[in-house]
Design a protein around this motif. Structure first.
Motif, PDB file in Angstrom:
ATOM      1  N   ILE A  66       0.829  -1.209   0.000  1.00  0.00           N
ATOM      2  CA  ILE A  66       0.000   0.000   0.000  1.00  0.00           C
ATOM      3  C   ILE A  66       0.860   1.254   0.000  1.00  0.00           C
ATOM      4  O   ILE A  66       0.583   2.209  -0.712  1.00  0.00           O
ATOM      5  N   ASP A  67       1.923   1.246   0.813  1.00  0.00           N
ATOM      6  CA  ASP A  67       2.838   2.382   0.900  1.00  0.00           C
ATOM      7  C   ASP A  67       4.268   1.850   0.960  1.00  0.00           C
ATOM      8  O   ASP A  67       4.721   1.370   1.991  1.00  0.00           O
ATOM      9  N   SER A  68       4.966   1.968  -0.160  1.00  0.00           N
ATOM     10  CA  SER A  68       6.334   1.449  -0.242  1.00  0.00           C
ATOM     11  C   SER A  68       7.354   2.407   0.344  1.00  0.00           C
ATOM     12  O   SER A  68       8.544   2.123   0.364  1.00  0.00           O
ATOM     13  N   GLY A  69       6.859   3.562   0.826  1.00  0.00           N
ATOM     14  CA  GLY A  69       7.761   4.529   1.441  1.00  0.00           C
ATOM     15  C   GLY A  69       7.494   5.964   1.035  1.00  0.00           C
ATOM     16  O   GLY A  69       7.878   6.902   1.727  1.00  0.00           O
ATOM     17  N   SER A  70       6.806   6.130  -0.092  1.00  0.00           N
ATOM     18  CA  SER A  70       6.539   7.489  -0.586  1.00  0.00           C
ATOM     19  C   SER A  70       5.083   7.897  -0.452  1.00  0.00           C
ATOM     20  O   SER A  70       4.704   9.005  -0.830  1.00  0.00           O
ATOM     21  N   GLY A  71       4.236   6.997   0.079  1.00  0.00           N
ATOM     22  CA  GLY A  71       2.830   7.330   0.271  1.00  0.00           C
ATOM     23  C   GLY A  71       1.912   6.359  -0.451  1.00  0.00           C
ATOM     24  O   GLY A  71       2.366   5.522  -1.241  1.00  0.00           O
ATOM     25  N   PHE A  72       0.610   6.465  -0.195  1.00  0.00           N
ATOM     26  CA  PHE A  72      -0.348   5.568  -0.840  1.00  0.00           C
ATOM     27  C   PHE A  72      -1.049   6.258  -2.004  1.00  0.00           C
ATOM     28  O   PHE A  72      -0.978   7.474  -2.177  1.00  0.00           O
ATOM     29  N   LYS A  73      -1.722   5.462  -2.813  1.00  0.00           N
ATOM     30  CA  LYS A  73      -2.259   5.934  -4.093  1.00  0.00           C
ATOM     31  C   LYS A  73      -3.432   6.901  -3.950  1.00  0.00           C
ATOM     32  O   LYS A  73      -4.155   6.896  -2.949  1.00  0.00           O
ATOM     33  N   ASN A  74      -3.622   7.717  -4.975  1.00  0.00           N
ATOM     34  CA  ASN A  74      -4.776   8.600  -5.058  1.00  0.00           C
ATOM     35  C   ASN A  74      -6.039   7.774  -5.291  1.00  0.00           C
ATOM     36  O   ASN A  74      -5.990   6.732  -5.951  1.00  0.00           O
ATOM     37  N   GLU A  75      -7.150   8.259  -4.777  1.00  0.00           N
ATOM     38  CA  GLU A  75      -8.451   7.630  -4.995  1.00  0.00           C
ATOM     39  C   GLU A  75      -9.386   8.695  -5.572  1.00  0.00           C
ATOM     40  O   GLU A  75      -9.909   9.525  -4.848  1.00  0.00           O
ATOM     41  N   ILE A  76      -9.550   8.673  -6.875  1.00  0.00           N
ATOM     42  CA  ILE A  76     -10.349   9.683  -7.565  1.00  0.00           C
ATOM     43  C   ILE A  76     -11.701   9.095  -7.929  1.00  0.00           C
ATOM     44  O   ILE A  76     -11.786   8.011  -8.507  1.00  0.00           O
ATOM     45  N   SER A  77     -12.754   9.811  -7.579  1.00  0.00           N
ATOM     46  CA  SER A  77     -14.110   9.314  -7.810  1.00  0.00           C
ATOM     47  C   SER A  77     -14.958  10.364  -8.520  1.00  0.00           C
ATOM     48  O   SER A  77     -14.839  11.567  -8.255  1.00  0.00           O
ATOM     49  N   ALA A  78     -15.820   9.892  -9.400  1.00  0.00           N
ATOM     50  CA  ALA A  78     -16.752  10.785 -10.097  1.00  0.00           C
ATOM     51  C   ALA A  78     -17.854  11.271  -9.172  1.00  0.00           C
ATOM     52  O   ALA A  78     -18.688  12.091  -9.559  1.00  0.00           O
ATOM     53  N   SER A  79     -17.851  10.774  -7.924  1.00  0.00           N
ATOM     54  CA  SER A  79     -18.860  11.196  -6.950  1.00  0.00           C
ATOM     55  C   SER A  79     -18.357  12.278  -6.005  1.00  0.00           C
ATOM     56  O   SER A  79     -19.141  12.844  -5.236  1.00  0.00           O
ATOM     57  N   LEU A  80     -17.046  12.566  -6.033  1.00  0.00           N
ATOM     58  CA  LEU A  80     -16.447  13.489  -5.066  1.00  0.00           C
ATOM     59  C   LEU A  80     -15.629  14.587  -5.749  1.00  0.00           C
ATOM     60  O   LEU A  80     -14.855  14.312  -6.678  1.00  0.00           O
TER      61      LEU A  80
ATOM     62  N   GLY B  62     -18.422  28.045  -4.121  1.00  0.00           N
ATOM     63  CA  GLY B  62     -16.997  28.023  -3.816  1.00  0.00           C
ATOM     64  C   GLY B  62     -16.356  26.661  -3.992  1.00  0.00           C
ATOM     65  O   GLY B  62     -17.024  25.671  -4.266  1.00  0.00           O
ATOM     66  N   GLY B  63     -15.050  26.649  -3.814  1.00  0.00           N
ATOM     67  CA  GLY B  63     -14.282  25.423  -3.978  1.00  0.00           C
ATOM     68  C   GLY B  63     -13.113  25.640  -4.916  1.00  0.00           C
ATOM     69  O   GLY B  63     -12.838  26.776  -5.347  1.00  0.00           O
ATOM     70  N   ASN B  64     -12.433  24.562  -5.255  1.00  0.00           N
ATOM     71  CA  ASN B  64     -11.228  24.640  -6.086  1.00  0.00           C
ATOM     72  C   ASN B  64     -11.231  23.547  -7.147  1.00  0.00           C
ATOM     73  O   ASN B  64     -10.561  22.519  -7.003  1.00  0.00           O
ATOM     74  N   PRO B  65     -11.974  23.757  -8.240  1.00  0.00           N
ATOM     75  CA  PRO B  65     -12.077  22.721  -9.271  1.00  0.00           C
ATOM     76  C   PRO B  65     -10.749  22.388  -9.946  1.00  0.00           C
ATOM     77  O   PRO B  65     -10.609  21.310 -10.520  1.00  0.00           O
ATOM     78  N   SER B  66      -9.779  23.290  -9.878  1.00  0.00           N
ATOM     79  CA  SER B  66      -8.477  23.018 -10.495  1.00  0.00           C
ATOM     80  C   SER B  66      -7.748  21.865  -9.815  1.00  0.00           C
ATOM     81  O   SER B  66      -6.789  21.317 -10.351  1.00  0.00           O
ATOM     82  N   LEU B  67      -8.231  21.468  -8.629  1.00  0.00           N
ATOM     83  CA  LEU B  67      -7.604  20.362  -7.902  1.00  0.00           C
ATOM     84  C   LEU B  67      -8.245  19.017  -8.226  1.00  0.00           C
ATOM     85  O   LEU B  67      -7.694  17.968  -7.871  1.00  0.00           O
ATOM     86  N   ASP B  68      -9.400  19.032  -8.874  1.00  0.00           N
ATOM     87  CA  ASP B  68     -10.103  17.787  -9.175  1.00  0.00           C
ATOM     88  C   ASP B  68      -9.260  16.872 -10.061  1.00  0.00           C
ATOM     89  O   ASP B  68      -8.683  17.310 -11.054  1.00  0.00           O
ATOM     90  N   GLY B  69      -9.200  15.617  -9.674  1.00  0.00           N
ATOM     91  CA  GLY B  69      -8.457  14.638 -10.454  1.00  0.00           C
ATOM     92  C   GLY B  69      -7.030  14.445 -10.004  1.00  0.00           C
ATOM     93  O   GLY B  69      -6.379  13.471 -10.392  1.00  0.00           O
ATOM     94  N   ASN B  70      -6.539  15.338  -9.160  1.00  0.00           N
ATOM     95  CA  ASN B  70      -5.155  15.256  -8.695  1.00  0.00           C
ATOM     96  C   ASN B  70      -5.031  15.028  -7.191  1.00  0.00           C
ATOM     97  O   ASN B  70      -3.955  14.688  -6.708  1.00  0.00           O
ATOM     98  N   TYR B  71      -6.116  15.223  -6.474  1.00  0.00           N
ATOM     99  CA  TYR B  71      -6.105  15.086  -5.017  1.00  0.00           C
ATOM    100  C   TYR B  71      -7.317  14.259  -4.579  1.00  0.00           C
ATOM    101  O   TYR B  71      -8.422  14.458  -5.073  1.00  0.00           O
ATOM    102  N   THR B  72      -7.085  13.359  -3.646  1.00  0.00           N
ATOM    103  CA  THR B  72      -8.163  12.505  -3.147  1.00  0.00           C
ATOM    104  C   THR B  72      -9.098  13.283  -2.241  1.00  0.00           C
ATOM    105  O   THR B  72      -8.692  13.775  -1.187  1.00  0.00           O
ATOM    106  N   VAL B  73     -10.351  13.402  -2.645  1.00  0.00           N
ATOM    107  CA  VAL B  73     -11.399  13.948  -1.776  1.00  0.00           C
ATOM    108  C   VAL B  73     -11.951  12.771  -0.975  1.00  0.00           C
ATOM    109  O   VAL B  73     -12.340  11.756  -1.549  1.00  0.00           O
ATOM    110  N   PHE B  74     -11.950  12.895   0.360  1.00  0.00           N
ATOM    111  CA  PHE B  74     -12.423  11.772   1.160  1.00  0.00           C
ATOM    112  C   PHE B  74     -13.402  12.167   2.265  1.00  0.00           C
ATOM    113  O   PHE B  74     -13.842  11.328   3.043  1.00  0.00           O
ATOM    114  N   GLY B  75     -13.769  13.441   2.315  1.00  0.00           N
ATOM    115  CA  GLY B  75     -14.705  13.873   3.340  1.00  0.00           C
ATOM    116  C   GLY B  75     -15.318  15.223   3.026  1.00  0.00           C
ATOM    117  O   GLY B  75     -14.958  15.873   2.034  1.00  0.00           O
TER     118      GLY B  75
END
Length: 258
Positions: A138-152, A202-215
């Motif tokens: 899951i994390d080889s040392g540099s972090g875990f993967k992004n989780e991008i969803s069409a719902s978030l 409001g919000g930051n659509p320029s971040l969509d697809g590059n950062y995991t939204v989880f809450g």
């Protein structure tokens, strides 16, 4: 013998230089989280409009977790989307339960953009996931993967993972705070109609697809706004004014409902 020793010295110098460059690159990537890459959407507009959009309701469902973040200026309650971002949610919840975030600060604050925390060092380059040195799959040392969803999406109040590039998620997170209408920035065919309407608030659509939204914040956005409006100074590398003069501290994170 002397030649071998000389070669060892040269090799050591090279290693030090390489490590320094890596460190600078890591710091730079953390000090500028804002991305201009738009979401690469593969779903049709009709399919997008059929997607569940759990951020648009404060109701808490059976597959959602609630965490209260207590700070020195008030409390923020967030619901987490276990179904759509299971790794990010598990990571955040475990850190919350073990007190990993207790007495940390919101180290990066940009009004009408976001507030960022979750770094136990308070520098913006620290923190790790719950899997580091424990599960290399899951994390080889540099972090875990992004989780991008069409719902978030990174609408106002969205809780997202901060990273230093794709699939480098550790412990740092941010809350989207911008309250200006940004709907005009969207390619309508790439977004559900209800999310386009949400981006009017409001919000930051320029971040969509590059950062995991989880809450999503379900109460306490006034506290988020207060944190965002704090006086700031230049950050460590002088690239932006985002270091709070008097940082707000996270006192505790409590899992209310799992």
């Amino acid at each position: 013998m002397k030649k071998g020793r000389s070669e060892m010295i040269v090799a050591s110098v090279v290693v030090v230089v390489v490590l320094a460059v890596i460190g600078i690159a890591f710091l730079s990537s953390h000090s500028n989280q804002q991305s201009t890459t738009q979401t690469k959407q593969t779903l049709s507009k009709k399919e997008l409009n059929k997607q569940p959009l759990p951020q648009l309701s404060n109701a808490v469902h059976k597959n959602e977790t609630v965490v209260e973040i207590k700070t020195t200026v008030g409390n923020v309650k967030v619901k987490l989307f276990n179904k759509y971002a299971p790794l990010a949610v598990k990571n955040f919840v475990k850190h919350a339960e073990t007190g990993y975030y207790n007495n940390t600060i919101f180290h990066r604050v940009i009004n009408d953009f976001m507030i960022q925390g979750g770094d136990p060092t308070g520098t913006g380059i620290g923190g790790s996931s719950i899997w580091k040195n424990k599960n290399s799959k899951i994390d080889s040392g540099s972090g875990f993967k992004n989780e991008i969803s069409a719902s978030l999406y990174n609408i106002r109040g969205a809780l997202s993972m901060a990273n230093a590039g794709a699939d480098t998620n550790g412990s740092q997170f941010f809350i989207n705070q911008n309250h200006e209408n940004v709907a005009s920035q969207l390619k309508k065919k790439n977004y559900p109609d209800k999310i386009i309407k949400a981006y009017q608030k409001g919000g930051n659509p320029s971040l969509d697809g590059n950062y995991t939204v989880f809450g999503q914040v379900i109460s306490g956005m006034d506290v988020v706004d207060k944190i965002a409006s704090a006086e700031v100074k230049d950050n460590a590398d002088g690239s932006e004014k985002s270091a709070p003069v008097n940082p707000v501290k996270i006192l505790s994170t409590t899992v209310i409902k799992k």
